[in-house]
Design a protein around this motif. Structure first.
Motif, short mmCIF file in Angstrom:
data_model
loop_
_atom_site.label_atom_id
_atom_site.label_comp_id
_atom_site.label_asym_id
_atom_site.label_seq_id
_atom_site.Cartn_x
_atom_site.Cartn_y
_atom_site.Cartn_z
N GLN A 152 0.87 -1.17 0.00
CA GLN A 152 0.00 0.00 0.00
C GLN A 152 0.91 1.22 0.00
O GLN A 152 1.82 1.32 0.83
N SER A 153 0.67 2.12 -0.91
CA SER A 153 1.48 3.33 -0.96
C SER A 153 0.70 4.50 -0.38
O SER A 153 -0.53 4.44 -0.22
N TYR A 154 1.42 5.56 -0.11
CA TYR A 154 0.76 6.77 0.38
C TYR A 154 -0.17 7.35 -0.70
O TYR A 154 -1.07 8.10 -0.40
N GLY A 155 0.06 6.94 -1.94
CA GLY A 155 -0.82 7.36 -3.02
C GLY A 155 -2.23 6.81 -2.87
O GLY A 155 -3.16 7.31 -3.50
N ASP A 156 -2.41 5.78 -2.05
CA ASP A 156 -3.73 5.23 -1.78
C ASP A 156 -4.55 6.13 -0.86
O ASP A 156 -5.77 5.96 -0.75
N LEU A 157 -3.89 7.06 -0.19
CA LEU A 157 -4.59 7.97 0.71
C LEU A 157 -5.14 9.17 -0.05
O LEU A 157 -4.43 9.75 -0.88
N PRO A 158 -6.35 9.56 0.22
CA PRO A 158 -6.89 10.76 -0.45
C PRO A 158 -6.15 12.01 -0.01
O PRO A 158 -5.76 12.15 1.15
N GLY A 159 -5.89 12.88 -0.96
CA GLY A 159 -5.29 14.17 -0.67
C GLY A 159 -3.79 14.15 -0.41
O GLY A 159 -3.24 15.16 0.00
N MET A 160 -3.14 13.05 -0.66
CA MET A 160 -1.69 12.98 -0.43
C MET A 160 -0.98 13.81 -1.48
O MET A 160 -1.33 13.77 -2.66
N GLU A 161 0.05 14.54 -1.05
CA GLU A 161 0.79 15.35 -2.01
C GLU A 161 1.52 14.44 -3.01
O GLU A 161 1.97 13.35 -2.68
N GLU A 162 1.63 14.90 -4.23
CA GLU A 162 2.17 14.11 -5.34
C GLU A 162 3.56 13.56 -5.06
O GLU A 162 3.87 12.42 -5.40
N SER A 163 4.41 14.35 -4.42
CA SER A 163 5.81 13.94 -4.20
C SER A 163 5.95 12.75 -3.25
O SER A 163 7.01 12.13 -3.19
N LYS A 164 4.89 12.42 -2.50
CA LYS A 164 4.97 11.33 -1.53
C LYS A 164 4.12 10.12 -1.92
O LYS A 164 4.16 9.10 -1.23
N LYS A 165 3.40 10.20 -3.01
CA LYS A 165 2.48 9.12 -3.38
C LYS A 165 3.18 7.80 -3.66
O LYS A 165 2.61 6.74 -3.47
N HIS A 166 4.44 7.84 -4.10
CA HIS A 166 5.17 6.61 -4.43
C HIS A 166 5.70 5.88 -3.20
O HIS A 166 6.08 4.71 -3.27
N LEU A 167 5.73 6.54 -2.05
CA LEU A 167 6.30 5.94 -0.85
C LEU A 167 5.44 4.81 -0.31
O LEU A 167 4.21 4.86 -0.39
N VAL A 168 6.09 3.80 0.24
CA VAL A 168 5.39 2.64 0.78
C VAL A 168 4.89 2.96 2.19
O VAL A 168 5.67 3.29 3.08
N MET A 169 3.57 2.84 2.36
CA MET A 169 2.95 3.03 3.66
C MET A 169 2.96 1.71 4.44
O MET A 169 3.18 1.68 5.65
N HIS A 170 2.74 0.59 3.73
CA HIS A 170 2.72 -0.73 4.36
C HIS A 170 2.98 -1.79 3.30
O HIS A 170 2.33 -1.81 2.26
N LEU A 171 3.94 -2.66 3.58
CA LEU A 171 4.29 -3.76 2.69
C LEU A 171 4.32 -5.02 3.53
O LEU A 171 4.81 -5.02 4.66
N GLU A 172 3.76 -6.11 2.99
CA GLU A 172 3.83 -7.39 3.67
C GLU A 172 4.62 -8.38 2.83
O GLU A 172 4.33 -8.58 1.66
N LEU A 173 5.61 -8.97 3.46
CA LEU A 173 6.45 -9.98 2.84
C LEU A 173 6.27 -11.27 3.62
O LEU A 173 6.33 -11.26 4.86
N GLN A 174 6.00 -12.37 2.91
CA GLN A 174 5.92 -13.67 3.56
C GLN A 174 7.07 -14.52 3.04
O GLN A 174 7.24 -14.67 1.83
N ALA A 175 7.86 -15.03 3.98
CA ALA A 175 9.03 -15.84 3.65
C ALA A 175 9.41 -16.68 4.85
O ALA A 175 9.22 -16.25 5.99
N LEU A 176 9.96 -17.84 4.60
CA LEU A 176 10.43 -18.74 5.66
C LEU A 176 9.33 -19.11 6.64
O LEU A 176 9.59 -19.41 7.81
N GLY A 177 8.07 -19.04 6.20
CA GLY A 177 6.95 -19.31 7.09
C GLY A 177 6.67 -18.17 8.05
O GLY A 177 5.92 -18.31 9.00
N LEU A 178 7.27 -17.00 7.80
CA LEU A 178 7.13 -15.82 8.65
C LEU A 178 6.49 -14.68 7.88
O LEU A 178 6.49 -14.66 6.66
#
Length: 131
Positions: A32-58
């Protein structure tokens, strides 16, 4: 019962997560990027707000952080324990690539293998075997 998942802040969470996918296997299951938030300024829309990685059973969570928000210090290591010595050694070497080996992966006096490494993103890891 509870589950504990590390939440790792990074200057480039997508690139950092790709590194872990390469080392651990697994997959990035959501971003989920900050671009998913309404009204976010353009320069920050590409930043990752939350990423989930599953590996090694974790499950690992990651996000982009402000410049000083992820100063790791030396107060905590993430510890991975494996049944298989070959798998543990492979993971240790992957994490050490362009990182710093603090303690080589070797047999300890109590019988298990253990190594400590700071990966290229500054995250401290202990990689061990169970026996």
């Amino acid at each position: 019962m509870a589950n504990l998942s590390p939440y790792i802040y990074s200057h480039d969470a997508r690139k950092h997560a790709d590194f872990y996918v390469n080392v651990f296997g697994g997959e990035i299951v959501s971003i989920q990027s900050y671009g998913d938030l309404p009204g976010m300024e353009e320069s920050k829309k590409h930043l990752v707000m939350h990423l989930e990685l599953q590996a090694l059973g974790l499950r690992f969570f990651m996000a982009d952080a402000a410049a000083d928000a992820h100063d790791r210090g030396t107060g905590m290591d993430l510890a991975l324990s494996f049944k298989d010595e070959e798998e543990a050694g492979k993971i240790f070497e992957g994490l050490a690539l362009d990182g710093d080996i603090i303690m080589p992966f070797e047999r300890m006096f109590w019988g298990t293998m253990l190594g400590r490494v700071r990966d290229r993103y500054g995250v401290m890891w202990q990689v061990a075997t169970e026996s």
